[in-house]
Design a protein around this motif. Structure first.
Motif, PDB file in Angstrom:
ATOM      1  N   GLY A   1      23.467  33.011  40.441  1.00  0.00           N
ATOM      2  CA  GLY A   1      23.324  33.308  39.694  1.00  0.00           C
ATOM      3  C   GLY A   1      21.794  32.373  38.812  1.00  0.00           C
ATOM      4  N   TYR A   2      22.160  31.145  39.445  1.00  0.00           N
ATOM      5  CA  TYR A   2      20.761  30.185  39.032  1.00  0.00           C
ATOM      6  C   TYR A   2      20.286  30.277  39.520  1.00  0.00           C
ATOM      7  CZ  TYR A   2      19.857  25.019  37.721  1.00  0.00           C
ATOM      8  OH  TYR A   2      18.540  24.322  38.245  1.00  0.00           O
ATOM      9  N   PRO A   3      19.798  29.868  40.947  1.00  0.00           N
ATOM     10  CA  PRO A   3      18.746  31.018  41.519  1.00  0.00           C
ATOM     11  C   PRO A   3      18.140  31.741  40.980  1.00  0.00           C
ATOM     12  CG  PRO A   3      20.386  30.051  42.959  1.00  0.00           C
ATOM     13  CD  PRO A   3      21.053  30.319  42.029  1.00  0.00           C
ATOM     14  N   VAL A   4      18.546  32.825  41.083  1.00  0.00           N
ATOM     15  CA  VAL A   4      18.297  33.820  40.026  1.00  0.00           C
ATOM     16  C   VAL A   4      17.130  33.465  38.547  1.00  0.00           C
ATOM     17  CG1 VAL A   4      18.108  36.382  38.503  1.00  0.00           C
ATOM     18  CG2 VAL A   4      18.531  35.751  41.294  1.00  0.00           C
ATOM     19  N   LEU A   5      18.038  33.281  38.134  1.00  0.00           N
ATOM     20  CA  LEU A   5      17.754  32.530  36.414  1.00  0.00           C
ATOM     21  C   LEU A   5      16.180  31.138  36.662  1.00  0.00           C
ATOM     22  CD1 LEU A   5      18.228  32.362  33.414  1.00  0.00           C
ATOM     23  CD2 LEU A   5      19.874  30.579  34.237  1.00  0.00           C
ATOM     24  N   GLN A   6      16.884  30.582  37.470  1.00  0.00           N
ATOM     25  CA  GLN A   6      15.307  29.983  38.202  1.00  0.00           C
ATOM     26  C   GLN A   6      14.488  30.849  38.370  1.00  0.00           C
ATOM     27  OE1 GLN A   6      17.493  27.728  41.300  1.00  0.00           O
ATOM     28  NE2 GLN A   6      16.810  25.158  40.194  1.00  0.00           N
ATOM     29  N   SER A   7      14.024  31.564  39.333  1.00  0.00           N
ATOM     30  CA  SER A   7      12.902  32.469  40.000  1.00  0.00           C
ATOM     31  C   SER A   7      12.539  33.046  38.681  1.00  0.00           C
ATOM     32  CB  SER A   7      13.367  33.134  40.759  1.00  0.00           C
ATOM     33  OG  SER A   7      14.122  33.231  41.671  1.00  0.00           O
ATOM     34  N   ALA A   8      12.980  33.440  36.926  1.00  0.00           N
ATOM     35  CA  ALA A   8      13.184  34.169  36.727  1.00  0.00           C
ATOM     36  C   ALA A   8      12.223  32.998  35.710  1.00  0.00           C
ATOM     37  CB  ALA A   8      14.127  34.633  35.728  1.00  0.00           C
ATOM     38  N   ILE A   9      12.535  32.003  35.603  1.00  0.00           N
ATOM     39  CA  ILE A   9      12.117  30.894  34.858  1.00  0.00           C
ATOM     40  C   ILE A   9      10.799  30.349  35.409  1.00  0.00           C
ATOM     41  CG2 ILE A   9      12.675  28.528  33.809  1.00  0.00           C
ATOM     42  CD1 ILE A   9      15.171  29.320  33.285  1.00  0.00           C
ATOM     43  N   SER A  10      10.637  29.370  36.837  1.00  0.00           N
ATOM     44  CA  SER A  10       9.443  29.108  37.225  1.00  0.00           C
ATOM     45  C   SER A  10       8.688  30.863  36.692  1.00  0.00           C
ATOM     46  CB  SER A  10       9.987  28.892  38.672  1.00  0.00           C
ATOM     47  OG  SER A  10      10.201  30.796  39.401  1.00  0.00           O
ATOM     48  N   THR A  11       8.566  31.702  37.597  1.00  0.00           N
ATOM     49  CA  THR A  11       7.424  32.812  37.304  1.00  0.00           C
ATOM     50  C   THR A  11       7.227  32.645  36.153  1.00  0.00           C
ATOM     51  OG1 THR A  11       8.710  33.957  39.029  1.00  0.00           O
ATOM     52  CG2 THR A  11       6.798  35.177  37.631  1.00  0.00           C
ATOM     53  N   ILE A  12       7.906  32.871  34.496  1.00  0.00           N
ATOM     54  CA  ILE A  12       7.100  33.055  33.362  1.00  0.00           C
ATOM     55  C   ILE A  12       6.489  31.137  33.407  1.00  0.00           C
ATOM     56  CG2 ILE A  12       8.148  32.221  30.848  1.00  0.00           C
ATOM     57  CD1 ILE A  12      10.579  34.297  31.407  1.00  0.00           C
TER      58      ILE A  12
END
Length: 825
Positions: A771-782
């Motif tokens: 969950g956290y890596p997916v959230l990090q991925s979305a935030i980092s791409t944004i």
């Protein structure tokens, strides 16, 4: 097992795996020496390859000649000519006034008086390069020309759209806008008032040397027009301007506006990576690794772009969006690898720790990389070269990004693992004098790590202890289902309201002088579109009355179309029939018909280039003209184009329709077809990959469902955010497939791999693991693309808007919808 062995090898020889990619990057980076310096061809890059209009243009060029040095006619040109365009808007209700015309005339004379200096010291005057009809330059505005020759001309008796002057019809359509029409005066109505006037300065284009000189004059026009306007101190009118060079020059200028944003994006990503990987102890903290992870992405960009430039793949401006995207994607894998590393024990050897990391997450990273690269490479099937080149550059760079992550970045993790071991020994055996100081510096707030177990990030615990259990409650599941239904209904509604096609004004930056020009053109001159050639493509018996009647039926069908003004049709055969009847000649006799044709063309020289007569005295092809109207929107342009082509195809006489603008209009018909095809092919590829690599067919179906759902959502919300479906947004929809697969595939893979016995437990465990890596991925791409929101150009802002929607909806599916839906099966 294979990735586990690779992890051991990387941990055993970290320097080899670190330095080899760096050396490769340095070698491939030399490809940047081949960055193109020549201007980018907008037609080639942003119109469909093999579009029908391009074939139609080749036919026109092969069968009809033109002469812009003696008999210029804008509607008869097969390609866009060199021109300068000035739109004049009156401050009063109407510019049909002698005082306003006098001021416009001063402006016209000033423009004609511009002289461009060239290298040899000579000057290029307007009358030397202007397109000519007979001996003089083609007038920029026919009514202004008549008034300049006779200032006593009664402007209150002008008729529109055709002015009959001394027995000669003069077409005013497109030269005046914001019109108020009065009573009928013959076949046209009186022009009671007009708000805007169009001045068109056509220049010679056909001869290469004259074209070069014309462009030099246009460059001088662009440099001097603002000063010229200031000197004239115009009181009653305001003016805007545009040239045939403007679109190209302004498009190239937009690429420079995005360069400062690169640095800002990398700084923001580095800060985010540092904050995300920061720990309150000196052993577990991964700030240095995170910084190198971002540098690792930059290496991939240099390698991928360098390789493409080495092998000669054209670099187009739209590719400048790619590094922002790759930056976000590249750090996604980094977060997943770091997260897996933090779950290993400090007491296990570095070789075993890295082997464990690789065996757990490398499969998932490989799946998402394969799907992302496949998604981009399906874009190569697109009919738009800009899309093809963007997808080639980005797909190839993602391959390098993946390779560097499992070699170079893995090596850095291994070296940092050695640092952890050394730091742990240093902390365990401190100098008694400084023991408390070391403990305080390394473990503030007493956060001593559990060297036997995992380092659980607070966000991982949040997903396991709070978010997961809350999401799997019955009430929450019901709310999620209702929210999803609302989301999908809104998205489908938006899909039916998306505008198609690239508005060419969007190729310039917001502060460009061409934006107000296009705005005024749309406000005042959108009533009439281009004059369209209706071409008889084969040799037919024009003297046969039945053939002529069949041809006349076809013309009438064109004139009955809602997009055609039937009063402005121009066809040589109709005029020739009248001419022969007035001469009491038998037009149904072949010899009489052909013998009198040359006399007719000398009497009406305007038709000289509309009849192609072979050396054997056969009419191999001919053409007439119809005037289209009410085609200001992309939808109306598409419908007009399709309807006119349909009428031509159904006619028993072999006909073709063409205008130089159709080259760009073709994109309106092609973009939807291209997008749907690319999305379907990419989605099928994603399904096959997920079926092969995710060990559960139900999850493969849900991953494919997530892809379709996110695509519908992004497309629908594009309409709400005023983003057109064009070649630029098409790229983003291809990207959308890869990212929506990423998020759902990670969670689905973790779900089916979980050892928990209940579906709710599996969903919670999947969120805990990823969950956290997916959230990090979305935030980092944004974060990687958010700087593009500040760009002055539509191309870059569109990229941000769609990537934001992709990340938002992709993360929502990965963290909310998919975990809930998986519990139903």
């Amino acid at each position: 097992r294979s990735f586990g062995r690779l992890g051991r090898a990387v941990a055993t020889h970290p320097w080899a795996f670190l330095l080899a990619p760096m050396a490769l990057t340095a070698a491939l980076g030399s490809g940047f020496a081949f960055l193109p310096e020549e201007e980018e061809n907008l037609e080639e890059q942003y119109t469909p390859v093999g579009g029908p209009a391009k074939a139609e243009r080749r036919f026109v060029q092969a069968h009809f000649s033109t002469d812009d040095a003696r008999r210029f006619s804008a509607s008869r040109m097969s390609t866009e000519t060199n021109f300068a365009s000035v739109l004049v808007v009156s401050d009063a209700d109407s510019l049909l006034d002698a005082e306003v015309f006098a001021e416009v005339s001063r402006l016209d004379q000033a423009v004609r008086g511009l002289r461009a200096a060239v290298e040899n010291g000579s000057q290029i005057r307007y009358h030397e390069v202007c397109a000519k009809f007979k001996a003089g330059c083609v007038p920029p505005n026919p009514l202004l020309y008549l008034w300049q020759r006779n200032p006593a001309l009664d402007l209150g008796r002008v008729t529109f759209p055709v002015l009959n002057f001394s027995g000669h019809p003069i077409f005013l359509a497109g030269f005046f806008g914001g019109n108020t029409l009065g009573e009928w005066l013959g076949p046209s109505r009186r022009l009671a008032a007009s708000k805007a006037m169009h001045l068109l300065y056509f220049l010679q284009t056909e001869e290469p040397e004259q074209s070069r000189r014309s462009k030099a004059w246009l460059v001088h026009f662009l440099d001097q027009f603002e000063d010229l306007q200031s000197r004239l101190a115009l009181r009653t009118i305001k003016v805007v301007y545009f040239t045939s060079l403007s679109r190209q020059l302004e498009f190239e200028a937009t690429s420079m506006t995005v360069i400062p944003l690169f640095h800002m994006a990398y700084v923001l990503i580095i800060l985010f990576a540092i904050i995300s990987c920061f720990r309150l102890n000196c052993i577990r903290t991964k700030m240095g690794v995170a910084v190198f992870g971002v540098f690792n992405v930059a290496m991939a960009v240099v390698s991928g772009f360098g390789l493409m430039l080495h092998i000669g793949v054209p670099f187009v401006i739209i590719v400048a969006n790619s590094p922002f995207l790759i930056l976000g994607v590249g750090v996604d894998d980094m977060f997943i690898m770091i997260s897996a590393w933090q779950k290993t024990s400090l007491l296990v050897t570095v070789r075993e720790r890295l082997s464990s990391v690789y065996s757990k997450v490398a499969v998932s990273i490989t799946i998402t990389t394969i799907t992302n690269v496949l998604a981009f490479y399906t874009g190569i099937m697109s009919s738009f070269r800009s899309v093809q080149y963007f997808c080639i550059y980005t797909g190839t760079t993602l391959v390098f990004c993946y390779c560097y992550k499992i070699t170079c970045f893995g090596a850095v993790m291994a070296l940092d693992g050695r640092r952890e071991v050394g730091c742990l020994h240093w902390v365990k055996k401190p100098d008694p004098k400084y023991a408390s100081l070391k403990k305080t510096c390394c473990f503030p707030l007493g956060s001593v790590p559990d060297e036997y177990g995992a380092d659980n990030h607070p966000m991982n615990l949040f997903f396991r202890d709070y978010f997961g259990p809350f999401l799997t409650t019955t009430k929450c599941k019901l709310f999620v289902v209702l929210t999803y239904i609302l989301y999908i209904i809104s998205s489908i509604y938006g899909c039916f309201h998306v505008q198609e096609g690239l508005d060419l004004r969007n190729l310039a930056s917001d502060d460009s002088y061409i934006i107000p020009y296009f705005n005024i053109e749309q406000d005042y001159f959108s009533e009439y579109g281009p004059r369209v050639m209706v071409i008889v493509t084969e040799n037919i018996n024009y003297w046969d009355e039945d053939v002529r009647q069949e041809l006349e039926k076809c013309l009438i069908k064109f004139e009955e179309n809602s997009y055609v003004d039937k009063n402005l049709t121009e066809f040589w055969l109709r005029q020739y029939v009248k001419y022969m009847k007035n001469s009491s000649q038998d037009i149904n006799n072949k010899k009489t018909f052909l013998d009198n044709l040359s006399v007719f063309l000398s009497t009406f020289p305007i038709f000289t280039y509309d009849v192609n007569v072979s050396s054997s005295n056969e009419i191999t092809s001919s053409r007439g003209f119809i005037q289209v109207m009410s085609v200001s929107s992309s939808k109306s342009k598409k419908l007009m184009l399709l309807q006119l082509r349909d009428i031509a195809d159904k006619c028993e006489v072999p006909l073709m329709v063409y205008n130089q603008a159709f080259i760009y209009f073709d994109q309106f018909a092609a973009v939807l077809e291209n997008t749907v095809r690319n999305v379907i092919v990419a989605s099928v590829a994603m399904f096959i990959v997920s079926l092969l690599l995710i060990p559960h067919p139900v999850c493969s179906i849900w991953v494919t469902f997530a892809i379709a759902s996110v695509i519908v959502g992004v497309t629908g919300f594009m309409a709400f955010w005023k983003v057109n479906l064009d070649s630029i947004s098409m790229i983003n929809l291809v990207i959308c497939i890869g990212f929506s697969f990423d998020f759902s595939a990670h969670i689905s893979y973790a779900f089916v791999s979980s050892s928990k016995t209940t579906v709710n437990g599996k969903a919670t465990d999947a969120l805990y693991m990823l969950g956290y890596p997916v959230l990090q991925s979305a935030i980092s791409t944004i974060i990687g693309v958010c700087v593009l929101a500040a760009a002055k150009a539509y191309i870059f802002r569109t990229f941000f808007k769609i990537m934001f929607l992709v990340m938002l909806f992709g993360a929502a599916h990965g963290l909310i919808f998919i975990p809930v839906f998986l519990t139903f099966f």
